[in-house]
Design a protein around this motif. Sequence first.
Motif, PDB file in Angstrom:
ATOM      1  N   ARG A  38     110.807  78.837 -21.140  1.00 12.78           N
ATOM      2  CA  ARG A  38     109.314  77.991 -21.197  1.00 12.78           C
ATOM      3  C   ARG A  38     109.867  76.569 -20.387  1.00 12.78           C
ATOM      4  O   ARG A  38     110.793  76.062 -20.287  1.00 12.78           O
ATOM      5  N   LEU A  39     108.543  76.179 -19.567  1.00  7.20           N
ATOM      6  CA  LEU A  39     108.776  74.897 -18.880  1.00  7.20           C
ATOM      7  C   LEU A  39     108.184  73.797 -19.589  1.00  7.20           C
ATOM      8  O   LEU A  39     107.002  74.079 -20.212  1.00  7.20           O
ATOM      9  N   HIS A  40     108.864  72.692 -19.456  1.00  3.28           N
ATOM     10  CA  HIS A  40     108.197  71.544 -20.303  1.00  3.28           C
ATOM     11  C   HIS A  40     108.885  70.388 -19.187  1.00  3.28           C
ATOM     12  O   HIS A  40     109.955  70.212 -18.967  1.00  3.28           O
ATOM     13  N   ASN A  41     107.761  69.536 -18.618  1.00  8.42           N
ATOM     14  CA  ASN A  41     108.244  68.527 -17.973  1.00  8.42           C
ATOM     15  C   ASN A  41     109.318  68.826 -16.581  1.00  8.42           C
ATOM     16  O   ASN A  41     110.288  68.310 -16.255  1.00  8.42           O
ATOM     17  N   ASP A  42     108.938  69.998 -15.875  1.00  3.57           N
ATOM     18  CA  ASP A  42     109.740  70.387 -14.736  1.00  3.57           C
ATOM     19  C   ASP A  42     111.025  71.083 -15.282  1.00  3.57           C
ATOM     20  O   ASP A  42     111.731  71.389 -14.420  1.00  3.57           O
ATOM     21  N   ARG A  43     111.327  71.217 -16.425  1.00  2.12           N
ATOM     22  CA  ARG A  43     112.698  71.870 -16.925  1.00  2.12           C
ATOM     23  C   ARG A  43     112.406  72.865 -17.487  1.00  2.12           C
ATOM     24  O   ARG A  43     111.576  73.137 -18.281  1.00  2.12           O
ATOM     25  N   VAL A  44     113.113  73.921 -17.245  1.00  2.00           N
ATOM     26  CA  VAL A  44     113.248  75.335 -17.863  1.00  2.00           C
ATOM     27  C   VAL A  44     114.119  75.145 -19.033  1.00  2.00           C
ATOM     28  O   VAL A  44     115.397  75.011 -19.098  1.00  2.00           O
ATOM     29  N   TYR A  45     113.718  75.768 -20.230  1.00  4.32           N
ATOM     30  CA  TYR A  45     114.245  75.853 -21.452  1.00  4.32           C
ATOM     31  C   TYR A  45     114.444  77.160 -21.928  1.00  4.32           C
ATOM     32  O   TYR A  45     113.408  78.056 -21.758  1.00  4.32           O
ATOM     33  N   TYR A  46     115.634  77.582 -22.479  1.00  2.16           N
ATOM     34  CA  TYR A  46     115.985  78.789 -23.068  1.00  2.16           C
ATOM     35  C   TYR A  46     115.860  78.789 -24.396  1.00  2.16           C
ATOM     36  O   TYR A  46     116.448  78.112 -24.965  1.00  2.16           O
ATOM     37  N   ILE A  47     114.873  79.521 -25.134  1.00  2.00           N
ATOM     38  CA  ILE A  47     114.638  79.392 -26.320  1.00  2.00           C
ATOM     39  C   ILE A  47     114.364  80.595 -27.110  1.00  2.00           C
ATOM     40  O   ILE A  47     113.638  81.526 -26.589  1.00  2.00           O
ATOM     41  N   SER A  48     114.483  80.758 -28.478  1.00  2.00           N
ATOM     42  CA  SER A  48     114.180  81.910 -29.210  1.00  2.00           C
ATOM     43  C   SER A  48     112.802  81.953 -29.647  1.00  2.00           C
ATOM     44  O   SER A  48     112.188  81.017 -29.792  1.00  2.00           O
ATOM     45  N   GLU A  49     112.169  83.132 -29.757  1.00  2.00           N
ATOM     46  CA  GLU A  49     110.907  83.207 -30.059  1.00  2.00           C
ATOM     47  C   GLU A  49     110.423  82.372 -31.407  1.00  2.00           C
ATOM     48  O   GLU A  49     109.549  81.892 -31.645  1.00  2.00           O
TER      49      GLU A  49
END
Length: 180
Positions: A38-49
């Motif tokens: 997911r993208l938040h503030n130009d940063r990509v995060y790897y996250i569980s559903e």
Amino acid sequence: MRPLTDDETKTMFEKLSKYIGENIKLLVDRPDGTYCFRLHNDRVYYISEKILKLATNISRDKLVSVGTCFGKFTKTIKFRLHITALDFLAPYAKFKVWVKPGQEQSFLYGNHVLKSGLGRITENTNQYQGVVVYSMADVPLGFGVAAKSTQECRRVDPMSIVVFHQADIGEFIRCEDTLT
């Protein structure tokens, strides 16, 4: 927090494939659940559903980060990996470089790896291939790009650069105010 567009996903997966190849699908379809980017503030995060569903209760302006930051998109829409992705890249890395104990500190201070500090290198590593840098005790230290192929490394002089530094675990201390 929004899903990545097709262009953003393509750019990010091209960067990740330099380091882990086809193992990208192992990051998304894990045995312990489904994970996404997911993208938040130009940063990509790897996250569980599961965590993602819980994070929807927090407004975007109040949300600082959620999950593991894999990297960020620059102003020119290029993707830059962060050191926080090392724990996920290291187990799936196709090409690895091991550095001698004397070279570890130099690499952790942000310097390139020289031939004199090279312990081992994975066979058939091409020039400009993404590599994960390990200590001789198999502890992941960071990642970079191979400046020379495996064959060239055998016959270069000891003071030539064999791995270009990109990120290392010393960044947690050097850049702690900018890593989120």
